[in-house]
Write a protein that holds these residues in place. Structure first.
Motif, mmCIF file in Angstrom:
data_model
loop_
_atom_site.group_PDB
_atom_site.id
_atom_site.type_symbol
_atom_site.label_atom_id
_atom_site.label_comp_id
_atom_site.label_asym_id
_atom_site.label_seq_id
_atom_site.Cartn_x
_atom_site.Cartn_y
_atom_site.Cartn_z
ATOM 1 N N SER A 511 0.845 -1.195 0.000
ATOM 2 C CA SER A 511 0.000 0.000 0.000
ATOM 3 C C SER A 511 0.882 1.248 0.000
ATOM 4 C CB SER A 511 -0.878 -0.022 1.260
ATOM 5 O OG SER A 511 -1.544 1.195 1.374
ATOM 6 N N ASP A 513 -0.827 4.626 -0.458
ATOM 7 C CA ASP A 513 -1.745 5.557 0.194
ATOM 8 C C ASP A 513 -3.047 4.778 0.366
ATOM 9 O OD1 ASP A 513 -3.187 7.653 1.099
ATOM 10 O OD2 ASP A 513 -3.069 8.871 -0.727
ATOM 11 N N LYS A 514 -3.308 4.386 1.607
ATOM 12 C CA LYS A 514 -4.404 3.453 1.877
ATOM 13 C C LYS A 514 -5.709 3.871 1.180
ATOM 14 C CE LYS A 514 -6.795 1.392 5.746
ATOM 15 N NZ LYS A 514 -7.037 1.508 7.166
ATOM 16 N N HIS A 516 -6.141 4.480 -1.839
ATOM 17 C CA HIS A 516 -5.972 5.322 -3.033
ATOM 18 C C HIS A 516 -4.923 4.790 -4.007
ATOM 19 C CE1 HIS A 516 -8.545 8.490 -1.509
ATOM 20 N NE2 HIS A 516 -8.002 8.267 -0.329
#
Ligand code: SF4
Ligand code: SF4
Length: 584
Positions: A511, A513-514, A516
């Motif tokens: 990940s 940007d969690k 996104h």
């Protein structure tokens, strides 16, 4: 001086370096250092703008309530000098607020507006005597602005004491020098006045501090029975025209006939941006009276009262109050009569110039060098976007030269640099890398990715990335379920081994940007895997070729043949098992 801390200060741990305070500070008195924005006291004019707009409340107003409580506990008589803005009704009716403030321990509540009337009277006489430019000095923020940034106009500042100083002087003459005077109003900068060693004022509190204090004591707008009706009046009398001082144009109006002088233009102006624009244009020779208030619209909009409401309603209430006070007053200003009877002379004020901070100038060459260092060598890099808090890249470069700002403040430059680093990393990594958004569309990918899923010979990585960005990853490879695990937040990093298009791939999902952005690193481990399969196949061949012979001579060789077979079998089993486990 009430505290070692300045009236406005920064709580460093709360600052999230968004530069909003830099953007709103009219004189750019905020230095950004190590990702934290702190106020430089020598440059600050205490307008309170940064306190109002800081989204994390890192900019604070010094709380002087504990000191005032101590003063009251000491047994000294403490009088509250209440700013004209009380007429906006923020604390309820006159009786309610007097009862509430007396309940806090003040021996009397008096209107600062009485001092304003003394100042207006002095100013009227002065205007008659002296032609030329006169600038009101009632607003402490404006005075600081002149001292620090417009020293060329300092001789035009009115030498009258501030309404608050005049009021404190009047009260002390009336009640004795031993009394203490505490101010309450919407003004943060009044704390600066109280901090002055020669001041007649002991402390200055904002309406916010007063509200907090009343809240602690549950005294809001309640009328304690212990006060007689006559105690619930202002001491020693009610102000009339002085109450107009809280609004832009109010001081000029309070000058009465003098406000209509044919020889002099009377110009009220409020809001720091307008004031600075006007001063930048002025030559100082104008026959003019300038009434300047830092807060837009005047003190009724002061930044020491954050729950202030509708400005139109405030102004209307204040004007109605003035008309009523005028109609109910037997004299146009009872305080003037009282001052005259006690022969009170106002001491004249003199302003000390601070070093002129605007003078720090740099050559064009130096500014160009700074712009170059800030990554703005080309014209097209100079966006003047204001993201750093300065109006232009050039202003930012000047701030950088003054050591008021640092490189990371330019977000566009930082983004450009970060992008370059990412590009370089992607380009040099031997494995395939792809970054996808929450819709599983390609955001970035490199040549390694191209070589796995497209024709790497015909495309350079930059073109490839451009051509493929926003395309669904599934057009090239189906990693949907693994990406869903990452983007949904169920997992933050994990590894899979998959066989795709005949290739053995070791794939790491992670990940960025969690929810996104997710990254995928793909390593082709086909060669290693094929070698492993070869070993298995050859071992199988050995077993099958020799099995018959082994069986025939088994009786002759006994246990040794069985052991050979067992070893070969276990070898192939082990290889097959690890392959099945995914440990290729
Ligand atoms: S109080 Fe006003 S002058 Fe001082 S740092 Fe804040 S915004 Fe700037
Ligand atoms: S306009 Fe009034 S409230 Fe605002 S800084 Fe000046 S004196 Fe204080």
């Amino acid at each position: 001086m009430s505290s070692s801390r300045q009236p406005v200060y920064t709580e460093k741990t709360k600052c999230r370096d968004c530069y909003k305070c830099v953007r709103y500070c009219p004189v750019k008195a905020i230095k950004v250092e190590e990702n934290s924005a702190r106020i430089i006291d020598d440059l600050c004019i205490y307008c309170g703008r940064c306190v109002e707009i800081c989204p994390t409340h890192a900019k604070k107003v010094r709380n002087d309530v504990p000191e005032v409580k101590k003063l009251i506990r000491s047994g000294r008589k403490v009088v509250l000098s209440l700013a004209p803005s009380w007429t906006t009704g923020v604390f309820g009716s006159r009786e309610e607020l007097i009862a509430a403030f007396r309940g806090l321990g003040f021996c009397a509540v008096s209107e600062t507006a009485l001092g304003a009337e003394l100042v207006s009277s002095w100013t009227s006489e002065q205007l008659e005597r002296e032609p030329g430019l006169m600038i009101s000095s009632a607003c402490p923020t404006v005075n600081e602005l002149f001292r620090k940034y417009y020293p060329q106009f300092i001789d035009s500042l009115s030498r009258a004491p501030s309404p608050l100083e005049a009021h404190a002087l009047f009260l002390k003459r009336l009640m004795g020098e031993r009394i203490a005077v505490v101010f309450a109003g919407p003004c943060i900068a009044k704390k600066l006045e109280a901090d002055n060693r020669d001041s007649e004022i002991d402390f200055a509190l904002t309406f916010d501090e007063m509200s907090g204090w009343l809240g602690e004591r549950s005294l809001t707008a309640a009328t304690p029975r212990s006060f007689e009706t006559e105690d619930l009046d202002f001491y020693p009398c009610q102000a009339v025209s002085g109450s107009l001082y809280a609004m832009e144009g109010g001081m000029i109006r309070s000058l009465g006939d003098m406000s209509r002088s044919p020889d002099r233009t009377m110009v009220p102006l409020s809001g720091m941006t307008h004031i600075m624009e006007a001063l930048d244009e002025m030559d100082g020779r104008d026959g003019m009276m300038l009434e300047l208030l830092s807060c837009p619209g005047g003190c009724v909009n002061g930044s020491g009262f954050k729950n202030r409401g509708n400005q139109f309603a405030y102004r209307k209430k204040s004007l109605i109050h003035f008309e009523k006070a005028l109609a109910g007053s037997i004299s146009s200003s009872p305080v003037l009569e009282a001052a005259e009877s006690m022969n009170l002379q106002l001491p004249l004020k003199s302003f000390i110039r601070a070093s002129a901070h605007r003078e720090a100038s740099f050559t064009d060459e130096l500014i160009e060098e700074a712009l170059y260092e800030l990554g703005k060598e080309k014209e097209e890099d100079r966006l003047d976007c204001g993201g750093c808090g300065y109006n232009s890249c050039r202003d930012f470069a000047v701030a950088y030269l003054k050591k008021m700002g640092e490189k990371p403040m330019c977000v566009t430059n930082m983004r450009k640099r970060a992008q370059k680093k990412v590009d370089m990393l992607l380009r040099t990594l031997p494995m395939g890398v792809v970054i996808v958004n929450r819709r599983h569309q390609i955001v970035e990918c490199n040549k390694g990715f191209a070589s796995l899923f497209a024709d790497p010979e015909t495309i350079c990585d930059e073109e490839y990335a451009k051509r493929h960005s926003d395309l669904p990853l599934i057009n090239f490879v189906d990693l949907t379920s693994c990406l869903t695990d990452i983007l949904s937040g169920r997992k933050s990093i994990f590894e899979e081994r998959l066989k795709i298009n005949g290739k053995f791939l070791k794939i790491t999902f992670f990940s960025i940007d969690k929810g996104h952005l997710a990254g995928v690193i793909i390593q082709d481990i086909t060669t290693t895997s094929v070698k492993r399969e070869d070993v298995i196949r050859k071992a199988e061949e050995v077993i099958s070729k020799n099995l018959q012979n082994v069986q025939q001579i088994a009786s002759l060789l006994g246990e040794n043949a069985a052991e050979t077979e067992i070893i070969l079998r276990s070898l192939t089993d082990q290889f097959q098992f690890t392959a099945a486990e995914g440990n290729l």
